[in-house]
Design an enzyme around this catalytic site. Structure first.
Site, short mmCIF file in Angstrom:
data_model
loop_
_atom_site.label_atom_id
_atom_site.label_comp_id
_atom_site.label_asym_id
_atom_site.label_seq_id
_atom_site.Cartn_x
_atom_site.Cartn_y
_atom_site.Cartn_z
N HIS A 93 -15.84 36.05 -31.86
CA HIS A 93 -17.04 35.35 -32.36
C HIS A 93 -16.80 34.74 -33.74
O HIS A 93 -17.72 34.61 -34.53
CB HIS A 93 -18.23 36.32 -32.46
CG HIS A 93 -18.43 37.16 -31.24
ND1 HIS A 93 -19.19 36.76 -30.17
CD2 HIS A 93 -17.91 38.37 -30.90
CE1 HIS A 93 -19.17 37.70 -29.25
NE2 HIS A 93 -18.38 38.68 -29.66
N SER A 121 -7.16 11.23 -48.53
CA SER A 121 -8.41 10.47 -48.43
C SER A 121 -8.30 9.25 -49.34
O SER A 121 -7.68 9.30 -50.40
CB SER A 121 -9.57 11.37 -48.88
OG SER A 121 -10.65 10.58 -49.34
N LYS A 173 -7.86 15.53 -51.66
CA LYS A 173 -7.84 15.92 -50.24
C LYS A 173 -6.47 15.93 -49.61
O LYS A 173 -5.63 15.07 -49.86
CB LYS A 173 -8.71 14.95 -49.44
CG LYS A 173 -10.18 15.06 -49.78
CD LYS A 173 -10.83 16.26 -49.16
CE LYS A 173 -11.24 15.89 -47.75
NZ LYS A 173 -11.88 17.00 -47.10
N GLU A 233 -6.62 17.26 -35.87
CA GLU A 233 -7.91 16.67 -35.49
C GLU A 233 -7.71 15.58 -34.45
O GLU A 233 -8.53 15.42 -33.53
CB GLU A 233 -8.60 16.10 -36.73
CG GLU A 233 -9.06 17.21 -37.66
CD GLU A 233 -9.64 16.65 -38.95
OE1 GLU A 233 -10.73 17.07 -39.33
OE2 GLU A 233 -9.00 15.80 -39.60
N ASN A 291 0.82 -1.22 0.00
CA ASN A 291 0.00 0.00 0.00
C ASN A 291 0.86 1.27 0.00
O ASN A 291 0.55 2.23 -0.71
CB ASN A 291 -0.94 0.01 1.20
CG ASN A 291 -1.92 -1.16 1.18
OD1 ASN A 291 -1.95 -1.90 0.20
ND2 ASN A 291 -2.68 -1.33 2.25
N LYS A 303 -3.88 4.34 -11.63
CA LYS A 303 -2.71 4.49 -12.49
C LYS A 303 -3.00 4.49 -14.00
O LYS A 303 -2.47 5.36 -14.70
CB LYS A 303 -1.67 3.41 -12.13
CG LYS A 303 -1.02 3.71 -10.76
CD LYS A 303 -0.12 2.61 -10.28
CE LYS A 303 -0.84 1.38 -9.82
NZ LYS A 303 -1.81 1.61 -8.69
N1 ARG Z 1 -1.69 -3.50 -7.35
C1 ARG Z 1 -2.06 -2.72 -6.21
C2 ARG Z 1 -2.34 -1.27 -6.65
O1 ARG Z 1 -1.98 -0.90 -7.73
C3 ARG Z 1 -0.96 -2.73 -5.23
C4 ARG Z 1 -1.39 -2.66 -3.81
C5 ARG Z 1 -2.18 -3.83 -3.45
N2 ARG Z 1 -2.45 -3.86 -2.05
C6 ARG Z 1 -3.31 -4.73 -1.56
N3 ARG Z 1 -3.48 -4.70 -0.31
N4 ARG Z 1 -3.92 -5.59 -2.32
O2 ARG Z 1 -2.95 -0.52 -5.95
#
Ligand code: ARG
Length: 445
Positions: free
Chosen positions: A158, A279, A285, A292, A112, A327
């Site tokens: 505008h 195109s 084109k 874009e 964690n 992430k």
């Molecule tokens: N893969 C988990 C994450 O990206 C890592 C931490 C996982 N912790 C747990 N207690 N399962 O958050």
């Protein structure tokens, strides 16, 4: 390499294969590989310094890590297998090389605090690359602004022609929006600059560890004040996504303009062949696809900000598995924004500005109306009357007496004269743009 879980002991039964697959984040979080190894290394060093791990053991493991890093760098090893996440892969790999002793890297920390430490390190490196990419685009805008001195075009409000502006001034407007992006990214680096390692699962460790020392070894200038906050806090990621969203909005607005400018209806700019596509059906084109695509991708980056905010919204302290979803949006937003910055830099560097077409569009007398009103005020008329007369002049609705009053003043006006008169700091005229160019150049040093 065999796949070992980091949490088998409590379980008698096997995990369902779908659950294994459902929980796996390796594909995405392997981007944290080198950060994870760096964190493991610093953690071991700190554990040895505070006597939790024997120095010779720590040294052996640090050497194993260094060797793994070297092998990864030369491509001799690759992340593979069915591991739950990158932290599990790293530990399994170290155990294979150094035996069970390697699991000591788990002492005094948890995934964690580890995952968010890796994530913060990664963010700091990403921000550095992004800032360089922003600088690259700013440098090209500045260079184009310098070389386009003397070119002018209608400025719009505008999307209607409003007043003439110099092309340099227009390009520099985009330069300054990127300057703010650059500053915001600096702020993001500062927010990420706090080391959560040692917060453990949520409450710290019973080992006499020194989080400040790990922070120092990893190049963080601060460490956490509260272990619960340390493993819960993702503000830095939200701030980064917010900064990236704004940066993409800037790129998207730039893109929108280039799309308009390159349409024959405007004809102000031509994309280089290297940065446009054709195109499959219409042979004539030449499409402004990079612009874009950037405009399109801005929507995705903004979506990633939304996604993280909503993920965080209902979470109680401290770590919840939802946080694994923090992430991918950041990884994708960073990769996308960096690519968009590089593409826009290529487009801008090679764009052909059609100065003659811009000058032709400035022949519209309406562009001079504001300055005509200003001249009438200088000649002693109240502003309301001056505004009215200039408006009638543009619409061809002046009577003979009014025309006699207005025409001599109108005849003195041209796009050039109107621009020359805009001299105060920050204005669109060439003299003040010269000062702006100097300031912009200095801000890049
Ligand atoms: N893969 C988990 C994450 O990206 C890592 C931490 C996982 N912790 C747990 N207690 N399962 O958050």
């Amino acid at each position: 390499m065999s796949t070992t879980k980091l949490w088998g002991g409590r379980f008698a039964g096997k995990t369902h294969p779908l659950m294994e697959e459902f929980g796996r984040s390796l594909q995405s979080d392997q981007r944290l590989l080198f950060c994870d190894l760096q964190v493991c290394r610093a953690h071991l060093q700190m554990l040895s310094e505070c006597g939790a791990v024997k120095p010779e053991v720590s040294e052996r493991l640090v050497n194993t890590i260094d060797q793994l890093v070297a092998e990864l760098n030369r491509g001799a090893v690759q992340v593979s297998g069915d591991h739950e996440d990158i932290h599990s892969w790293v530990e399994a790999e170290l155990r294979q090389r150094a035996g069970d002793e390697a699991s000591l890297i788990r002492l005094g920390r948890s995934r964690n605090d580890l995952v968010v430490t890796d994530f913060r390190l990664w963010t700091r490196q990403a921000v550095q690359r992004l800032r360089e990419a922003v600088r690259g685009l700013q440098a090209v805008l500045l260079q184009r602004a310098e070389e386009q001195a003397g070119v002018y075009l209608p400025g719009y409000t505008h999307l209607q022609r409003a007043q003439p502006v110099t092309l340099s001034h227009h390009l520099l407007a985009h330069f300054w929006s990127l300057q703010r992006d650059h500053q915001r990214l600096e702020q993001c680096a500062q927010s990420a600059d706090c080391c959560p390692l040692g917060a453990g699962a949520l409450a710290g460790s019973s080992w006499d560890i020194q989080p400040q020392r790990t922070a120092e070894l990893l190049g963080f200038s601060r460490c956490f004040d509260n272990s619960l906050d340390a493993v819960s806090d993702r503000d830095f990621a939200v701030e980064l996504l917010s900064a990236l969203s704004l940066c993409m909005i800037h790129l998207s607005r730039m893109s929108e303009e280039l799309i308009l400018w390159s349409a024959p209806e405007f004809g102000f700019a031509t994309f280089d062949d290297a940065w446009s596509t054709g195109s499959s059906l219409m042979p004539q084109k030449k499409n402004p696809d990079p612009a874009e695509l950037i405009r399109g991708r801005s929507g995705r980056v903004i979506g990633h900000l939304q996604s993280l905010l909503v993920t965080l919204k209902g979470l109680p302290l401290a770590y919840n598995r939802d946080l694994q979803e923090d992430k991918p949006p950041v990884f994708e937003a960073v990769e996308m924004t960096e690519k968009c910055l590089l593409v826009m830099t290529g487009v801008m560097a090679s764009l052909r500005f059609e100065a003659a077409q811009m000058a032709r569009a400035c022949e519209d007398p309406g562009l001079l109306a504001t300055d005509l009103a200003d001249h009438l005020v200088r000649a002693g008329h109240p502003f309301s009357m001056a505004h009215e007369l200039a408006g009638k002049w543009v619409a061809g609705r002046l009577d003979q007496a009014e025309l006699a009053l207005v025409r001599p003043l109108a005849e003195q006006l041209s796009a050039e004269s109107v621009l020359m008169a805009r001299r105060h700091p920050g204005a669109a005229g060439p003299e003040s743009v010269q000062i702006q160019l100097d300031k912009a150049r200095r801000s890049l040093q």
